[in-house]
Design a protein around this motif. Structure first.
Motif, PDB file in Angstrom:
ATOM      1  N   ALA A 264       0.813  -1.179  -0.018  1.00  0.00           N
ATOM      2  CA  ALA A 264       0.069   0.031   0.068  1.00  0.00           C
ATOM      3  C   ALA A 264       0.903   1.381  -0.008  1.00  0.00           C
ATOM      4  CB  ALA A 264      -0.749   0.101   1.341  1.00  0.00           C
ATOM      5  N   ALA A 265       0.391   2.328  -0.530  1.00  0.00           N
ATOM      6  CA  ALA A 265       1.165   3.588  -0.708  1.00  0.00           C
ATOM      7  C   ALA A 265       1.232   4.256   0.770  1.00  0.00           C
ATOM      8  CB  ALA A 265       0.653   4.338  -1.738  1.00  0.00           C
ATOM      9  N   GLU A 266       2.305   4.872   1.192  1.00  0.00           N
ATOM     10  CA  GLU A 266       2.378   5.478   2.412  1.00  0.00           C
ATOM     11  C   GLU A 266       2.770   7.062   2.181  1.00  0.00           C
ATOM     12  OE1 GLU A 266       1.124   3.702   4.713  1.00  0.00           O
ATOM     13  OE2 GLU A 266       1.656   2.074   4.914  1.00  0.00           O
ATOM     14  N   THR A 267       3.288   7.266   1.232  1.00  0.00           N
ATOM     15  CA  THR A 267       3.766   8.776   0.989  1.00  0.00           C
ATOM     16  C   THR A 267       3.277   8.982  -0.433  1.00  0.00           C
ATOM     17  OG1 THR A 267       5.640   8.517   2.394  1.00  0.00           O
ATOM     18  CG2 THR A 267       5.636  10.333   0.834  1.00  0.00           C
ATOM     19  N   LEU A 268       2.750  10.158  -0.777  1.00  0.00           N
ATOM     20  CA  LEU A 268       2.424  11.045  -1.909  1.00  0.00           C
ATOM     21  C   LEU A 268       3.258  11.978  -2.266  1.00  0.00           C
ATOM     22  CD1 LEU A 268       0.502  11.226  -4.570  1.00  0.00           C
ATOM     23  CD2 LEU A 268      -0.915  12.565  -2.836  1.00  0.00           C
ATOM     24  N   ILE A 269       4.245  11.805  -3.203  1.00  0.00           N
ATOM     25  CA  ILE A 269       5.024  12.926  -3.668  1.00  0.00           C
ATOM     26  C   ILE A 269       4.565  13.708  -4.750  1.00  0.00           C
ATOM     27  CG2 ILE A 269       7.437  13.601  -4.249  1.00  0.00           C
ATOM     28  CD1 ILE A 269       8.397  10.978  -3.153  1.00  0.00           C
ATOM     29  N   VAL A 270       4.092  15.011  -4.890  1.00  0.00           N
ATOM     30  CA  VAL A 270       3.537  15.673  -5.786  1.00  0.00           C
ATOM     31  C   VAL A 270       4.097  16.910  -6.450  1.00  0.00           C
ATOM     32  CG1 VAL A 270       0.978  16.872  -6.562  1.00  0.00           C
ATOM     33  CG2 VAL A 270       1.208  15.129  -4.376  1.00  0.00           C
ATOM     34  N   HIS A 271       4.473  16.929  -7.566  1.00  0.00           N
ATOM     35  CA  HIS A 271       5.038  18.180  -8.281  1.00  0.00           C
ATOM     36  C   HIS A 271       4.059  19.140  -7.859  1.00  0.00           C
ATOM     37  CE1 HIS A 271       6.750  20.736 -11.211  1.00  0.00           C
ATOM     38  NE2 HIS A 271       7.754  19.908 -11.501  1.00  0.00           N
ATOM     39  N   ASN A 272       4.827  20.245  -7.614  1.00  0.00           N
ATOM     40  CA  ASN A 272       3.938  21.843  -7.109  1.00  0.00           C
ATOM     41  C   ASN A 272       2.990  22.267  -7.976  1.00  0.00           C
ATOM     42  OD1 ASN A 272       6.136  22.738  -8.444  1.00  0.00           O
ATOM     43  ND2 ASN A 272       7.167  23.354  -6.597  1.00  0.00           N
ATOM     44  N   GLU A 273       3.548  21.983  -9.417  1.00  0.00           N
ATOM     45  CA  GLU A 273       2.675  22.611 -10.651  1.00  0.00           C
ATOM     46  C   GLU A 273       1.437  21.987 -10.547  1.00  0.00           C
ATOM     47  OE1 GLU A 273       4.863  23.084 -14.003  1.00  0.00           O
ATOM     48  OE2 GLU A 273       6.701  24.030 -13.310  1.00  0.00           O
ATOM     49  N   TRP A 274       1.430  20.398 -10.642  1.00  0.00           N
ATOM     50  CA  TRP A 274       0.243  19.702 -10.670  1.00  0.00           C
ATOM     51  C   TRP A 274      -0.665  19.698  -9.379  1.00  0.00           C
ATOM     52  CZ3 TRP A 274      -2.409  16.017  -7.886  1.00  0.00           C
ATOM     53  CH2 TRP A 274      -3.390  15.154  -8.771  1.00  0.00           C
ATOM     54  N   LEU A 275      -0.241  20.040  -8.252  1.00  0.00           N
ATOM     55  CA  LEU A 275      -0.753  20.203  -7.181  1.00  0.00           C
ATOM     56  C   LEU A 275      -1.531  21.770  -7.279  1.00  0.00           C
ATOM     57  CD1 LEU A 275      -1.754  19.341  -4.287  1.00  0.00           C
ATOM     58  CD2 LEU A 275       0.430  20.774  -3.422  1.00  0.00           C
ATOM     59  N   THR A 276      -0.933  22.715  -7.759  1.00  0.00           N
ATOM     60  CA  THR A 276      -1.612  23.990  -8.049  1.00  0.00           C
ATOM     61  C   THR A 276      -2.809  23.810  -8.904  1.00  0.00           C
ATOM     62  OG1 THR A 276       0.481  25.232  -7.562  1.00  0.00           O
ATOM     63  CG2 THR A 276      -1.296  26.327  -8.746  1.00  0.00           C
ATOM     64  N   ARG A 277      -2.734  22.991  -9.920  1.00  0.00           N
ATOM     65  CA  ARG A 277      -3.892  22.913 -10.997  1.00  0.00           C
ATOM     66  C   ARG A 277      -4.859  22.059 -10.556  1.00  0.00           C
ATOM     67  NH1 ARG A 277       0.557  22.074 -14.865  1.00  0.00           N
ATOM     68  NH2 ARG A 277       0.057  19.731 -14.599  1.00  0.00           N
ATOM     69  N   TYR A 278      -4.551  20.984  -9.629  1.00  0.00           N
ATOM     70  CA  TYR A 278      -5.619  19.895  -9.127  1.00  0.00           C
ATOM     71  C   TYR A 278      -5.754  19.831  -7.687  1.00  0.00           C
ATOM     72  CZ  TYR A 278      -4.850  18.558 -14.250  1.00  0.00           C
ATOM     73  OH  TYR A 278      -4.844  18.946 -15.720  1.00  0.00           O
TER      74      TYR A 278
END
Length: 421
Positions: A264-278
């Motif tokens: 199971a996934a324990e950490t979500l790493i998100v690119h800040n540009e993607w996070l800003t959009r979505y």
């Protein structure tokens, strides 16, 4: 339920009995092993009620001890789970037998023929914790690959494991496989476990499967060779070019399908540009599935109800509906985070950029890597191995889900006509 009776042999006596049984096993034909596995599967299904009665004893002790829900989920059996691991034995029976495979062959100038041949490891020592299904999966894979096995399950599942082994012994009595091929150490004293660590004369390899402290104890104290399995601090990296629908579906599946398992996934790493959009779509999806977020400052600014993440969160295998969220500005930063906190189990990238995905999968050090897919597939059954004896996170001999070929080694067999050197 028939009362389980296991004679009080010493651990060494059980290991010796397994060693002797391994000789018989190594000579059996594939059809003989397959028939035995199918018989064991049938008897496990027909006797499922006695397994459930034994399991209820363990569950009651767990409730009295205040075990966490994730632990209780791993411990619990029901009719479906019993029939699933029985069916797993039938699937293993259908798989190709690696024993006897000639991996390579050549003839020297002097006429000496050389063959590299797969052979069983011999006797496997299996040390594991709460999951009773491991008893069946490990035994089935060991027997099909020609190995005897000495099982040492955790005390929390002692009643379940005793009953499962009793049923497997009963089933094997009418087959070519000696029931002594499966040894179960019923002594719950830790000293019994430690005895396995140094039995190089009788045990050929140890496989620990469970939490980080168990695995570390075995690796640091064993003189018997260890096939190291690992805990799963698995990461999902959502790249700036990730498709939002794919990303959300994968995140929810990897986190919620079965939170208490190692893939199971324990950490979500998100690119800040993607996070800003979505950020709105991500926040809604996490909230709908009751996922608790532990995040850095950028995640807290973008999402609602975020708990501040600390050093422990980045390294934590939650085994629950909690997830750590880390924001990054590039893929290289994501890989650096994984290198620092990952357990080399399973890592995934979600992106529509093929070059970015290729680079991530080349540079990230893990046993299993995914592009646009959930980490939940790191499983022997899901990947077509039938069952698995564990997921190796080391690099020697075997890596990833360990199926039948991982439980063999090789011999070089030479055939001549009087050649001397």
């Amino acid at each position: 339920m028939t009362e389980t009776i296991i004679k009080a042999y010493t651990v060494e006596e059980q290991a010796i009995a397994a060693k002797q049984a391994a000789k018989t096993l190594s000579m059996l034909k594939t059809d003989e092993k397959n028939e035995a596995l199918r018989i064991v599967a049938d008897v496990l299904e027909s006797d499922y009620e006695s397994i459930l009665a034994a399991n209820e004893k363990d569950l009651q002790k767990g409730r009295e001890s205040g075990f966490e829900q994730a632990f209780m989920d791993r411990l619990a059996l029901n009719r479906e789970r019993i029939f699933d691991f029985a069916e797993g034995l039938r699937t293993v029976a259908e798989l190709a037998d690696p024993v006897g495979d000639i991996l390579s062959s050549w003839t020297l100038e002097n006429g000496l023929k050389v063959e590299e041949v797969r052979v069983p490891l011999g006797v496997i020592g299996m040390i594991y914790e709460a999951r009773p299904n491991v008893t069946v999966d490990a035994a089935g894979l060991a027997l099909k690959s020609g190995n005897a096995i000495v099982l040492k399950g955790g005390s929390s599942a002692i009643s379940s494991n005793k009953e499962i082994v009793r049923i497997m012994h009963k089933a094997l009595e009418g087959t070519k496989i000696p029931k002594e091929s499966i040894q179960f150490i019923a002594d719950t004293n830790r000293e019994a476990t430690r005895q396995l660590f140094t039995m190089k004369k009788h045990i050929d390899v140890l496989i620990p499967r469970g939490g980080g402290s168990l695995i570390q104890t075995v690796v640091e104290n064993a003189t018997v060779p260890v096939l190291e399995t690992g805990v799963g601090n698995c990461h999902l990296y959502v790249d700036k070019e990730a498709d939002v629908e794919k990303a959300l579906n994968i995140i929810i599946n990897a986190k919620t399908d079965r939170p208490a398992v190692c893939n199971a996934a324990e950490t979500l790493i998100v690119h800040n540009e993607w996070l800003t959009r979505y950020k709105e779509e991500l926040a809604k999806s996490l909230e709908e599935h009751n996922i608790t977020v532990h995040g850095d400052q950028a995640a807290a600014d973008a999402l609602a109800n975020v708990l501040p993440a600390n050093e422990n969160d980045w390294a934590n295998e939650y085994l629950s509906l909690d997830i750590a969220v880390k924001t990054v500005s590039c893929m290289e930063e994501a890989i650096e985070h994984i290198d620092r906190y990952g357990t080399k189990h399973s890592e995934a990238i979600i992106t529509e950029n093929q070059e970015t995905a290729k680079k991530f999968m080349q540079l990230t050090d893990a046993a299993a890597l995914y592009h646009n897919a959930s980490t939940r597939f790191t499983d022997g059954g899901a990947l077509g191995f039938g069952a698995e004896i564990g997921i190796s996170t080391q690099k020697l001999h075997a890596r990833g889900p360990m199926g039948l070929p991982s439980l063999t080694t090789i011999k070089y067999m030479m055939s001549g006509n009087g050649q001397v050197r």
